[in-house]
Scaffold this active site. Sequence first.
Site, PDB file in Angstrom:
ATOM      1  N   ILE A 195       0.815  -1.218   0.000  1.00  0.00           N
ATOM      2  CA  ILE A 195       0.000   0.000   0.000  1.00  0.00           C
ATOM      3  C   ILE A 195       0.845   1.261   0.000  1.00  0.00           C
ATOM      4  O   ILE A 195       0.325   2.355   0.074  1.00  0.00           O
ATOM      5  CB  ILE A 195      -0.972   0.033   1.203  1.00  0.00           C
ATOM      6  CG1 ILE A 195      -0.223  -0.225   2.517  1.00  0.00           C
ATOM      7  CG2 ILE A 195      -2.096  -0.947   1.019  1.00  0.00           C
ATOM      8  CD1 ILE A 195      -1.088  -0.017   3.751  1.00  0.00           C
ATOM      9  N   GLY A 196       2.147   1.119  -0.035  1.00  0.00           N
ATOM     10  CA  GLY A 196       2.948   2.333  -0.091  1.00  0.00           C
ATOM     11  C   GLY A 196       4.408   2.060   0.171  1.00  0.00           C
ATOM     12  O   GLY A 196       4.811   0.937   0.502  1.00  0.00           O
TER      13      GLY A 196
ATOM     14  N   VAL B 167       5.292  -0.774   2.571  1.00  0.00           N
ATOM     15  CA  VAL B 167       4.271  -1.058   3.571  1.00  0.00           C
ATOM     16  C   VAL B 167       3.201  -1.951   2.964  1.00  0.00           C
ATOM     17  O   VAL B 167       2.755  -1.729   1.839  1.00  0.00           O
ATOM     18  CB  VAL B 167       3.634   0.250   4.069  1.00  0.00           C
ATOM     19  CG1 VAL B 167       2.672  -0.037   5.209  1.00  0.00           C
ATOM     20  CG2 VAL B 167       4.708   1.224   4.505  1.00  0.00           C
TER      21      VAL B 167
ATOM     22  N   LYS C 207       5.472  -3.003   7.742  1.00  0.00           N
ATOM     23  CA  LYS C 207       6.506  -2.330   6.960  1.00  0.00           C
ATOM     24  C   LYS C 207       7.682  -3.271   6.818  1.00  0.00           C
ATOM     25  O   LYS C 207       8.332  -3.622   7.807  1.00  0.00           O
ATOM     26  CB  LYS C 207       6.920  -1.026   7.640  1.00  0.00           C
ATOM     27  CG  LYS C 207       8.089  -0.369   6.926  1.00  0.00           C
ATOM     28  CD  LYS C 207       8.350   1.049   7.386  1.00  0.00           C
ATOM     29  CE  LYS C 207       7.527   2.033   6.601  1.00  0.00           C
ATOM     30  NZ  LYS C 207       7.923   3.425   6.844  1.00  0.00           N
TER      31      LYS C 207
ATOM     32  N   GLY D  97      10.322   5.538   4.032  1.00  0.00           N
ATOM     33  CA  GLY D  97      11.756   5.749   4.144  1.00  0.00           C
ATOM     34  C   GLY D  97      12.552   4.463   4.253  1.00  0.00           C
ATOM     35  O   GLY D  97      13.619   4.333   3.670  1.00  0.00           O
TER      36      GLY D  97
ATOM     37  N   ASP E 153      12.427  12.209  11.142  1.00  0.00           N
ATOM     38  CA  ASP E 153      11.997  12.104   9.745  1.00  0.00           C
ATOM     39  C   ASP E 153      10.554  12.561   9.585  1.00  0.00           C
ATOM     40  O   ASP E 153       9.721  11.847   9.041  1.00  0.00           O
ATOM     41  CB  ASP E 153      12.169  10.663   9.249  1.00  0.00           C
ATOM     42  CG  ASP E 153      11.942  10.558   7.745  1.00  0.00           C
ATOM     43  OD1 ASP E 153      11.918  11.614   7.073  1.00  0.00           O
ATOM     44  OD2 ASP E 153      11.773   9.436   7.250  1.00  0.00           O
TER      45      ASP E 153
END
Length: 932
Positions: free
Chosen positions: A646-647, A654, A668, A650, A768
């Site tokens: 889904i993404g 994920v 992740k 850094g 971050d």
Amino acid sequence: MLFCNMFSLYSYYLLLILALNTSQNFGKMETEALLKWKASLLNDSPSLLPSWTISNSSSYFNKTTTPCTWSGIFCNNAGNVVKLNVSNLGLQGTLFNFKFSSFPYLTTLDLSSNALFGTIPAHIANLSQITSLRFSNNTLSGEIPREIGLLTNLVFLFIDQNMLYGSIPPEIGNLKSLDNLEINTNNLSGAIPASLGNLSDLTILYLWENQLSGSIPPEIGNLKFLVDLELTNNILTGSIPPHIGNLTNLKFLDLPCNTFSGNLPQNLCRSGSLEQFTTAFNNFAGPIPKSLKNCSSLVRVRLDRNQLVDNISEAFGVYPKLNYMDLSHNNFYGELSRTWGECHNLTYLSLSSNNISSSIPPELGESAQLRKLDLSDNHLVGEIPKELMKLNFLIYLNLSHNELSGQLPRKIGSLSELNHLDISSNNLSGPLPKEVGICSNLLYLNLSNNGFNGSIPTQIGDLISLDILLELSHNELTGGIPLEIGSLRKLENLNLSHNILSGHIPSSFKEMESLLSIDVSYNQLEGRIPPNKAFQNLSFDAFKNNKNLCGNVSGLQACDSSGTSKSNVMDKYKVAIIIILPLLGVLFLILASAGVLLIFYRKKIDVKEDQEEIQKDLFCVWKYDGNVVYEDIIEATENFSPEYCIGRGGYGSVYKAELLTGQVVAVKKLHPLEDGVGLESKAFLDEISALSEVRHRNIVRLYGFCSHTRHSFIISEYLERGNLSKVLSDIEEAVKLDWVRRINIIKGLANAFSYLHHDCSPPIVHRDISSSNILLDLEYEARVSDFGIARLLKPDSSNWTELAGTYGYIAPELAYTMKVTEKCDMYSFGVLMLEVLIGIHPGELISSLTSSSPTSQNVLLKDILDGCLSPPTLHASHELFTITKLAFSCLDANPESRPTMKHVSQKLSKAKTLDLELFHTMTLGQLMHREI
Ligand SMILES: *[C@@H]1O[C@H](CO)[C@@H](O)[C@H](O)[C@H]1NC(C)=O
Ligand SMILES: *[C@@H]1O[C@H](CO)[C@@H](O)[C@H](O)[C@H]1NC(C)=O
Ligand SMILES: *[C@@H]1O[C@H](CO)[C@@H](O)[C@H](O)[C@H]1NC(C)=O
Ligand SMILES: *[C@@H]1O[C@H](CO)[C@@H](O)[C@H](O)[C@H]1NC(C)=O
Ligand SMILES: *[C@@H]1O[C@H](CO)[C@@H](O)[C@H](O)[C@H]1NC(C)=O
Ligand SMILES: *[C@@H]1O[C@H](CO)[C@@H](O)[C@H](O)[C@H]1NC(C)=O
């Protein structure tokens, strides 16, 4: 002719003067009557009507004296009072001095919600034009005057919530125009007058909460427009006249809490409009009306607590709107129909305390809105269908006192909203599934009087909300009492009696500070009773019939002092054994499996590669429920198949993973770490535990971590709307993120970062902060993710900037210093705040502003705001102003000059009010140089 004309002119004047005089008199009459009533009110009530003064009645300036300018008074064009409304002012006093005859034009009189007392005077009959009389919610007493029957224009008569007594005057039946008659919540007694049947226009009849007796007059069946008939809480008797079935417009029929008997009316819902039918707490007998079966308009039904007898296998149909159904405490028999599952709006279903003897239909699991399901106290057989575990809104589940058998489904863990679970007194068996620990909202858990065996799962200690009861007695549970039970700090009642539990009572019990009662009798327990207050006050009964318990309770032998110290040593010894033995066991297993693997490998037996890999170097920390293991995640994501991705963030991609329990988590998968950071090191362990302890409504919850040569991953809360960067760049989504939501996001983030910086020890620097690390939930609330991961993965690496920090958010000083402080987070947060306001990364804006070009400094604040949105409201503008100002101070090149997170979050929580004009003229330069 002339004379005639003169005469008519004269008479015209005469009439005019007469008319003026009359209206002047009325005006004066009304003014006087009101002033007199005002003067009669008690205590400071007169001061509650400040505008009611002579000087405010225009009497000095022209000849008419009217109260028309007074508050609560409404006049017609001729200056006559037509409406008087002084409700809810706290007026104390009576109606004796209210001269009703002075208000011949009054149509509406609203005195409700005051503190008026005394009786309703008979001369109320002088209000000849009145259509709406509202005396609700006072403390009026005495009888309702018969003269009320003279007010034949009445449409609304509200005299509810008073202390009126006596009977309902039959003269009310003369009020032919009446639409609403609300005389509930008084002390009225006697019978319901048959004359009410004459009120042919009536739509609402509220007689509830009185002392009315006798039976319902059949004449009620004449009220053909009646929509709402409420008779709850009286002492009415007899059966319901069948004439009620003539009320074809009836939507609400409430009969609870009377002493009605006989059968339920048979021809209800003839025209299909009945929505609410309640008869609870009466003596109704006989069957369920056949006409109810196809009454698809039903929303709420309560037939509970009567003596109804019927086979309910097929008595009920499918009701698409049905929300609430209580049939408990009757004598219903037959089978539980599978059609209940087709009532998709049902939130409450109780059939408890009947004689139903079927199994529970799995189809019930389709009734997805159910919040409360009570099937207790019947003769239900068979297993608990696992389909029930789909009801994930369920708050209350009671299946106790039946003849259910089989095991408690493992999927019980998907009932995560459950507060109350009672399956006691059945024939259930097998082990208690450890998934019970996932039902973390439980307040009450009763599994007693079954045949559950095996040990008590340690996950029971995860039920930290449990406060009312944990009842496991009368089962066949074996093994020790898990020390995790000590985590149940809120628990008040604990019963473990009548099992085969052995070993010590764990000393962790002393942490259970709320315990009021405890029972461990009839087990095989031994050793010292922990020094818990709740234990000290207990009688011997709570401990009797065990192997060898000792302690300071009369009836138990005291622990001898030598024995104590000895047993303490023994305790430690045992603890050591408890810890070391399994470790040795694990070590042995690992060696053995490695050996086996080696042998298999050597023999070139086709071992599945995955399986082999999994055994090797696997290491997991799982803070959530201790059950999910590496394999579960691999299975749920089909070995990190792209379709679950889904993404990208850094440190890795994920994935969305739905676990066996139905819970959805985000996983992740970390990029392989080149230099092999010691992921199993103690420092790492401490760090990951610390992070998983972080609890804040604006911070993503970290559940656990798994490390393996093949994949390492972090498991955390899954959020529906994904990250902020994605939402801001999608036009449709960005529009939904209106100013109120954006401001709310910034405030939430400021709170979260303030928590990480100031309330965590040691402080957690995010390192971050960027819009792709901010996730949004369904309500567009922001959550910070990936906090602390940078330090976690690269504790003191010199080239950490490669890993930590996202380009465009990194504080400028990091170009020449390696020192990561909270102030670096402040810079990134400044960038982020501007990004939320502008809608895109503010990189260009920042560089043009810092180049100190006067043109960009003269840009208006309102012109940089995200153009997708309509201009902010006044209130939102105040907050946007504060946010922009704070954002600029965060972007200060000197780290020392940047504010702290605490400061930012405090400033945001009380944004000063600002002149709207200022907002429209504010330039960025002024904001930057803090001129304002
Ligand atoms: C007299 O008083 C009434 C009520 O305040 C007002 O409507 C009216 O205009 C006044 N007439 C004159 C002539 O001032
Ligand atoms: C007269 O009553 C009106 C209506 O409440 C009020 O607005 C006004 O201020 C009052 N004027 C005076 C002189 O009391
Ligand atoms: C009287 O005023 C109250 C409060 O302003 C209002 O809620 C109520 O509806 C009014 N009553 C009538 C009959 O207009
Ligand atoms: C009854 O009146 C009191 C004030 O006297 C008010 O606070 C309360 O809300 C009223 N109750 C209802 C049901 O209107
Ligand atoms: C009303 O119901 C009663 C009994 O059910 C019946 O005898 C009567 O005829 C009905 N009246 C009307 C007007 O329908
Ligand atoms: C089901 O309930 C919801 C929420 O109460 C309501 O909006 C919806 O209209 C109901 N559905 C039916 C068919 O009545």
